[in-house]
Design an enzyme around this catalytic site. Structure first.
Site, PDB file in Angstrom:
ATOM      1  N   LYS A  41       4.962  -9.308 -15.513  1.00  0.00           N
ATOM      2  CA  LYS A  41       5.239  -9.862 -14.173  1.00  0.00           C
ATOM      3  C   LYS A  41       6.696  -9.665 -13.777  1.00  0.00           C
ATOM      4  CE  LYS A  41       4.319 -14.182 -15.061  1.00  0.00           C
ATOM      5  NZ  LYS A  41       3.912 -14.101 -16.477  1.00  0.00           N
ATOM      6  N   ARG A 120       2.898 -22.743 -11.898  1.00  0.00           N
ATOM      7  CA  ARG A 120       2.239 -22.517 -13.186  1.00  0.00           C
ATOM      8  C   ARG A 120       1.145 -23.532 -13.435  1.00  0.00           C
ATOM      9  NH1 ARG A 120       6.448 -19.687 -16.000  1.00  0.00           N
ATOM     10  NH2 ARG A 120       5.940 -18.989 -18.072  1.00  0.00           N
ATOM     11  N   ARG A 159       9.879  -7.009 -26.364  1.00  0.00           N
ATOM     12  CA  ARG A 159      10.674  -7.264 -25.157  1.00  0.00           C
ATOM     13  C   ARG A 159      12.105  -7.654 -25.517  1.00  0.00           C
ATOM     14  NH1 ARG A 159       8.277 -10.915 -20.466  1.00  0.00           N
ATOM     15  NH2 ARG A 159       8.392 -12.652 -21.917  1.00  0.00           N
ATOM     16  N   ARG A 192      14.158 -13.160 -26.632  1.00  0.00           N
ATOM     17  CA  ARG A 192      14.100 -14.561 -26.199  1.00  0.00           C
ATOM     18  C   ARG A 192      13.478 -15.417 -27.295  1.00  0.00           C
ATOM     19  NH1 ARG A 192      11.222 -14.098 -20.387  1.00  0.00           N
ATOM     20  NH2 ARG A 192      10.204 -15.920 -21.269  1.00  0.00           N
ATOM     21  N   ARG A 203       2.808 -20.422 -25.851  1.00  0.00           N
ATOM     22  CA  ARG A 203       2.873 -20.046 -24.428  1.00  0.00           C
ATOM     23  C   ARG A 203       1.538 -19.508 -23.945  1.00  0.00           C
ATOM     24  NH1 ARG A 203       7.233 -15.821 -24.103  1.00  0.00           N
ATOM     25  NH2 ARG A 203       7.222 -16.035 -21.860  1.00  0.00           N
TER      26      ARG A 203
HETATM   27  P1  AMP Z   1       9.028 -17.526 -18.081  1.00  0.00           P
HETATM   28  O1  AMP Z   1      10.301 -16.791 -18.104  1.00  0.00           O
HETATM   29  O2  AMP Z   1       8.430 -17.584 -16.694  1.00  0.00           O
HETATM   30  O3  AMP Z   1       8.050 -17.049 -19.107  1.00  0.00           O
HETATM   31  O4  AMP Z   1       9.374 -19.052 -18.435  1.00  0.00           O
HETATM   32  C1  AMP Z   1       9.937 -19.396 -19.693  1.00  0.00           C
HETATM   33  C2  AMP Z   1       9.622 -20.854 -20.003  1.00  0.00           C
HETATM   34  O5  AMP Z   1      10.220 -21.707 -19.011  1.00  0.00           O
HETATM   35  C3  AMP Z   1       8.145 -21.221 -20.005  1.00  0.00           C
HETATM   36  O6  AMP Z   1       7.521 -20.925 -21.237  1.00  0.00           O
HETATM   37  C4  AMP Z   1       8.233 -22.718 -19.752  1.00  0.00           C
HETATM   38  O7  AMP Z   1       8.658 -23.412 -20.907  1.00  0.00           O
HETATM   39  C5  AMP Z   1       9.356 -22.815 -18.735  1.00  0.00           C
HETATM   40  N1  AMP Z   1       8.850 -22.658 -17.341  1.00  0.00           N
HETATM   41  C6  AMP Z   1       9.208 -21.687 -16.468  1.00  0.00           C
HETATM   42  N2  AMP Z   1       8.615 -21.860 -15.283  1.00  0.00           N
HETATM   43  C7  AMP Z   1       7.841 -22.963 -15.409  1.00  0.00           C
HETATM   44  C8  AMP Z   1       6.955 -23.658 -14.533  1.00  0.00           C
HETATM   45  N3  AMP Z   1       6.745 -23.235 -13.267  1.00  0.00           N
HETATM   46  N4  AMP Z   1       6.323 -24.764 -14.996  1.00  0.00           N
HETATM   47  C9  AMP Z   1       6.527 -25.205 -16.249  1.00  0.00           C
HETATM   48  N5  AMP Z   1       7.336 -24.602 -17.149  1.00  0.00           N
HETATM   49  C10 AMP Z   1       7.990 -23.488 -16.733  1.00  0.00           C
END
Ligand code: AMP
Length: 251
Positions: A41, A120, A159, A192, A203
């Protein structure tokens, strides 16, 4: 791939303004990007951003900046959020929604928006719809990227992300020109913490439980567009544009 846009208002919040805001366009793109972690994404959001001129807005980037130690006095809520992120769990809806409310100007920006990682949960999607309705704005579509689980796992572990500008690379599919360093700003690339295998599994479980129901939510509203995420980033981007045509205008 172009460097990500600057996005100061989104990344810092609290009334910060962008030095080079997106150009106002007659038909701004307003899109949500959905899909399991590691599906690509973020890469598609960067490509769409370069194509449309809209900013790619990731809620995950806000938490990663808080984690990096550049925020002087993180609030207790932010510390809790970062701990959740490290474990691969979702951050509570109220924390995420207050961060997005604080950044409402990025949603009303005349350059449009590309939301990556928000909403989310169904509660977040409902809150986003309410916000947009209040601002008399319309979401063009929710793009949902699909890929088999074993391909996703390989993508996650390969990644690498830039510690500073957050650009995404992959050790085999999209390697940087100099191994270990960002093509755009020269900063070191890191794995990460939440891409480590244990957090990756948590996740994926969070996606299946909380985020997958969003597909039905947006399907019910006639806004979902399913996209096959196999192949190179360019292959997927071609499918993305074909799916969106003529919804999305080029900058
Ligand atoms: P991402 O980079 O989008 O994969 O986000 C990394 C982490 O941030 C996720 O695994 C969650 O712990 C937290 N996170 C990011 N966006 C959200 C969201 N909209 N709702 C809840 N947790 C989030």
């Amino acid at each position: 791939m172009e460097a990500p846009r600057e996005r100061t208002a989104w990344l810092q919040g609290g009334g910060a303004v962008c030095r080079t805001p997106p150009r106002a366009v007659a038909q701004p793109s307003r899109l949500v990007l959905l899909g399991p972690p590691g599906v690509g994404k973020g890469t598609q959001a960067q490509l769409l951003s370069a194509h449309t001129g809209a900013c790619a807005l990731s809620t995950g980037d806000i938490f990663r900046i808080a984690k990096s130690g550049t925020v002087e006095h993180p609030s207790p809520a932010m510390r809790t959020a970062v701990a959740c992120m490290n474990r691969g769990e979702l951050v509570a809806d109220d924390i995420v929604l207050s961060l997005v409310h604080e950044r409402i100007r990025c949603l009303t920006c005349r350059g449009g928006f590309l939301l990556d990682g928000f909403p989310r949960t169904v509660a977040q999607a409902e809150a986003l719809d309410q916000l947009l309705q209040q601002e008399r704005l319309h979401l063009d579509a929710a793009l949902c990227y699909e890929l088999p689980a074993e391909t996703i796992l390989a993508r996650l572990t390969g990644r690498r992300t830039c510690r500073i500008c957050k650009a995404a690379f992959h050790i085999t599919h999209h390697p940087p020109k100099i191994p270990g360093f960002c093509d755009h700003c020269g900063a070191p690339l890191v794995l990460r913490a939440d891409d480590e295998p244990d957090a990756g599994r948590v996740r994926m479980a969070a996606f299946l439980k909380s985020t997958a129901p969003l597909i039905s939510y947006y399907r019910g509203h006639g806004r979902i567009r399913m996209i096959d995420a196999s192949g190179t980033p360019d292959d997927v981007f071609r499918r993305t544009l074909a799916t969106l045509h003529p919804t999305v205008a080029t900058r």
